[in-house]
Design an enzyme around this catalytic site. Structure first.
Site, mmCIF file in Angstrom:
data_model
loop_
_atom_site.group_PDB
_atom_site.id
_atom_site.type_symbol
_atom_site.label_atom_id
_atom_site.label_comp_id
_atom_site.label_asym_id
_atom_site.label_seq_id
_atom_site.Cartn_x
_atom_site.Cartn_y
_atom_site.Cartn_z
ATOM 1 N N HIS A 179 -3.316 6.063 -11.781
ATOM 2 C CA HIS A 179 -3.452 4.807 -11.890
ATOM 3 C C HIS A 179 -4.806 4.587 -12.276
ATOM 4 O O HIS A 179 -5.745 4.568 -11.479
ATOM 5 C CB HIS A 179 -2.972 3.877 -10.620
ATOM 6 C CG HIS A 179 -1.462 4.165 -10.580
ATOM 7 N ND1 HIS A 179 -0.890 4.002 -9.293
ATOM 8 C CD2 HIS A 179 -0.452 4.077 -11.421
ATOM 9 C CE1 HIS A 179 0.496 3.883 -9.457
ATOM 10 N NE2 HIS A 179 0.716 4.042 -10.964
ATOM 11 N N ARG A 233 -3.375 -0.253 -15.198
ATOM 12 C CA ARG A 233 -2.682 0.619 -14.462
ATOM 13 C C ARG A 233 -2.291 2.081 -15.099
ATOM 14 O O ARG A 233 -2.024 2.906 -14.536
ATOM 15 C CB ARG A 233 -1.702 -0.065 -13.483
ATOM 16 C CG ARG A 233 -0.923 1.001 -12.556
ATOM 17 C CD ARG A 233 0.244 -0.145 -12.049
ATOM 18 N NE ARG A 233 1.337 0.546 -11.601
ATOM 19 C CZ ARG A 233 1.475 1.054 -10.101
ATOM 20 N NH1 ARG A 233 0.458 0.621 -9.246
ATOM 21 N NH2 ARG A 233 2.697 1.552 -9.710
ATOM 22 N N ASN A 252 3.149 6.750 -12.528
ATOM 23 C CA ASN A 252 3.868 7.111 -10.992
ATOM 24 C C ASN A 252 5.316 6.465 -11.177
ATOM 25 O O ASN A 252 5.946 6.212 -10.245
ATOM 26 C CB ASN A 252 3.295 6.496 -10.177
ATOM 27 C CG ASN A 252 3.235 7.558 -8.857
ATOM 28 O OD1 ASN A 252 3.420 8.576 -9.018
ATOM 29 N ND2 ASN A 252 3.089 6.954 -7.752
ATOM 30 N N ARG A 253 5.726 6.082 -12.472
ATOM 31 C CA ARG A 253 7.297 5.895 -12.530
ATOM 32 C C ARG A 253 7.856 6.797 -13.599
ATOM 33 O O ARG A 253 8.835 6.577 -14.223
ATOM 34 C CB ARG A 253 7.453 4.495 -13.039
ATOM 35 C CG ARG A 253 6.897 3.356 -11.970
ATOM 36 C CD ARG A 253 7.641 3.384 -10.867
ATOM 37 N NE ARG A 253 6.930 2.336 -9.850
ATOM 38 C CZ ARG A 253 6.093 2.830 -8.867
ATOM 39 N NH1 ARG A 253 5.455 3.785 -8.866
ATOM 40 N NH2 ARG A 253 5.614 1.893 -8.174
ATOM 41 N N SER A 306 -5.166 4.441 -4.721
ATOM 42 C CA SER A 306 -5.686 3.446 -3.644
ATOM 43 C C SER A 306 -5.137 2.259 -4.026
ATOM 44 O O SER A 306 -4.673 1.900 -5.300
ATOM 45 C CB SER A 306 -7.203 3.351 -3.997
ATOM 46 O OG SER A 306 -7.580 2.872 -5.195
ATOM 47 N N TYR A 361 9.278 -1.000 -0.011
ATOM 48 C CA TYR A 361 9.613 -1.110 -1.545
ATOM 49 C C TYR A 361 9.765 0.136 -2.089
ATOM 50 O O TYR A 361 9.203 1.215 -1.921
ATOM 51 C CB TYR A 361 7.963 -1.861 -2.019
ATOM 52 C CG TYR A 361 8.037 -1.611 -3.528
ATOM 53 C CD1 TYR A 361 8.680 -2.596 -4.333
ATOM 54 C CD2 TYR A 361 7.449 -0.669 -3.997
ATOM 55 C CE1 TYR A 361 8.442 -2.551 -5.703
ATOM 56 C CE2 TYR A 361 7.235 -0.660 -5.529
ATOM 57 C CZ TYR A 361 7.580 -1.338 -6.349
ATOM 58 O OH TYR A 361 7.505 -1.408 -7.634
ATOM 59 N N GLU A 383 -3.186 6.746 -0.124
ATOM 60 C CA GLU A 383 -3.414 5.467 -0.572
ATOM 61 C C GLU A 383 -4.705 5.325 0.217
ATOM 62 O O GLU A 383 -4.935 5.094 1.616
ATOM 63 C CB GLU A 383 -2.623 4.207 -0.400
ATOM 64 C CG GLU A 383 -1.101 4.384 -0.938
ATOM 65 C CD GLU A 383 -1.364 3.875 -2.416
ATOM 66 O OE1 GLU A 383 -2.384 3.509 -2.930
ATOM 67 O OE2 GLU A 383 -0.207 3.856 -3.289
HETATM 68 O O1 0X9 Z 1 3.761 2.235 -6.450
HETATM 69 C C1 0X9 Z 1 3.047 3.354 -6.368
HETATM 70 O O2 0X9 Z 1 2.931 4.019 -7.593
HETATM 71 C C2 0X9 Z 1 2.229 3.723 -5.393
HETATM 72 N N1 0X9 Z 1 1.502 2.751 -4.853
HETATM 73 S S1 0X9 Z 1 0.269 2.205 -5.869
HETATM 74 O O3 0X9 Z 1 -0.422 1.058 -5.052
HETATM 75 N N2 0X9 Z 1 -0.846 3.332 -5.840
HETATM 76 O O4 0X9 Z 1 0.777 1.802 -7.098
HETATM 77 C C3 0X9 Z 1 3.004 4.101 -4.138
HETATM 78 C C4 0X9 Z 1 3.845 5.355 -4.554
HETATM 79 C C5 0X9 Z 1 4.813 5.665 -3.262
HETATM 80 N N3 0X9 Z 1 5.762 6.871 -3.483
HETATM 81 C C6 0X9 Z 1 7.017 6.535 -4.131
HETATM 82 N N4 0X9 Z 1 7.604 5.594 -4.165
HETATM 83 N N5 0X9 Z 1 7.787 7.597 -3.914
HETATM 84 ZN ZN ZN Z 2 -1.537 4.112 -7.511
#
Ligand code: 0X9
Ligand code: ZN
Length: 422
Positions: A179, A233, A252-253, A306, A361, A383
């Site tokens: 990110h 991001r 991260n998606r 973070s 979430y 985080e």
């Molecule tokens: O949403 C995210 O990707 C992560 N938080 S952030 O604020 N750094 O964007 C958390 C990811 C948690 N893990 C899963 N959902 N598996």
């Molecule tokens: Zn993140």
């Protein structure tokens, strides 16, 4: 002439964060399940950028566009979600943060090869990574794993006293800054490199493990966040002609774990756009390939994010517990405790738990879930702590966060070895 230069400097500085004119940020404190749920739907409706997810007993932080100020606050009122202003003038705050960074850059001299007194741009970090590999050829191998959409090299380091040839050693994999805006994650990764190579105070960490550290997983995004759009991001790829207007994918998606099902968006303009398909991004494919190549030996995977002072584990797409939930929780707590031994008393304590339950979430396609799904026994999202100003960890805390987080990594590594050998 002098005043002309000053005017130009000011005009440039002013222009830098122009897009955030009229933006405000708010602390939000949902307290009941229905309020958390309402918030999730408001995010889409009002194009809210959630900078930090609220958790039970701890405020979240959201960025609100000028056109939605009134309507968003009305909606919060309607659902009874408490809020208070964080920054009334986000642009002014970003200008102020730039000034702090500049000051820190000019004020400090460091004896370390990479200083921990300010944030560095990608070329400086790249030079450090290259330099380490060059200076310690028996210990460090630089892997040039590919090029980003904008042509930057994606580099990670393999650190091993046995050239990765001792199959009995567990492997630890760490990535940071997938990110883009989570700047503080990079010094945490480079500090780990420093402690394994340049300043070895825990020789067992070096001798008993092989390490793979990918300190800037998204250099395009990071560069864009540093220079152009602070809250960027995603990656910077244009994945199809209709994403030209809104480039980038949320790394991260983008992992192939229940990809595109929850907590993600099919809208390329959204911050949590999962991409046109799983692993559409070279940044995530590289991590996938690292995990694949060393799977039988990986005892611990950490993806550094973070902020929020949390250690999160699978499954984050639905809040269910994995077969190794007890191990995940126990080692998570050990890591948090180790961090706490070095943490500042006024930093919030770490919260450890299942990602979806702690954050209230659920989100699919995240790397820590993917790594666990393919067989990594201990897989976590860190985080890191924030610095009071929300997203921006004041540079005076960079070294603090890097050193205390290292304690968590050390504890996690040692525990993972015991479980690996069991
Ligand atoms: O949403 C995210 O990707 C992560 N938080 S952030 O604020 N750094 O964007 C958390 C990811 C948690 N893990 C899963 N959902 N598996
Ligand atoms: Zn993140």
């Amino acid at each position: 002439m002098n005043s002309l230069i000053l005017l130009c400097v000011f005009a440039f500085a002013y222009a830098k964060h122009e897009m955030y004119i009229g933006y405000k940020s708010y602390y939000i404190s949902p307290s009941h399940e229905n309020e958390f749920q309402a918030l999730a739907s408001l995010e889409n409706e009002y194009q809210i950028d959630v900078l930090t997810r609220p958790i039970f007993g701890r405020d979240g932080l959201v960025l609100v566009k000028p056109e939605y100020q009134e309507s968003f606050l009305d909606a919060l009122d309607k659902y009874g979600i408490k809020y208070r202003i964080h920054f009334d003038d986000v642009k002014a705050q970003l200008d102020y943060e730039d000034a702090i960074l500049e000051l820190r850059r000019n004020q400090t001299r460091s004896t370390e090869r990479l200083s921990y007194t300010s944030y560095h741009d990608w070329p400086v970090i790249e030079e450090y990574i290259d330099g380490i590999a060059h200076r310690y050829p028996d210990l460090v191998k630089l892997v040039n794993a590919g090029r980003t959409f904008e042509g930057r090299n994606l580099k990670y380091l393999k650190i091993s006293t046995t050239n990765f040839e001792d199959a009995s050693k567990p492997v630890i994999v760490i990535d940071a800054a997938i990110h883009a805006r989570e700047w503080a994650t990079i010094p945490v990764a480079t500090w780990a490199i420093h402690k394994l190579v340049e300043d070895v105070t825990e020789p067992d960490l070096l001798n008993n493990f092989d390490w793979i550290i990918f300190p800037v997983a998204n250099p395009d995004g990071y560069t864009f966040s540093l220079n152009t759009q602070r809250f960027w991001r995603k990656t910077r790829s244009i994945v199809s002609p209709n994403t030209e207007r809104c480039p980038g994918v949320d790394g991260n998606r983008n992992y192939d774990f229940h990809w595109n099902t929850v907590g993600t968006s099919t809208n390329p303009c959204a911050e949590n756009y999962g991409g046109p398909k799983a692993f559409s991004e070279i940044e995530t494919r590289i991590v996938r390939d690292i995990l694949d190549e060393h799977l039988s030996r990986i005892s611990l995977y950490l993806t550094i994010h973070s902020h929020g002072s949390m250690i999160l584990y699978p499954w984050g797409h639905d809040g269910s517990l994995s077969h190794n939930a007890l191990g995940l929780h126990t080692v998570g707590i050990e890591m948090a405790n180790a961090i706490h031994t070095k943490a500042l008393s006024y930093f919030p304590r770490y919260v450890v738990g299942n990602a979806a339950l702690v954050l209230r979430y659920a989100a699919s396609g995240a790397s820590e879930d993917y790594a666990h799904s393919v067989g990594v026994p201990l897989s976590y999202t860190y985080e890191l702590p924030g610095g009071g100003r929300g997203f921006f960890l004041d540079p005076i805390y960079i070294k603090q966060v890097a050193t205390e987080t290292w304690e968590g990594i050390v504890a996690g590594a040692r525990k993972s070895e015991i479980l690996f050998r069991a």
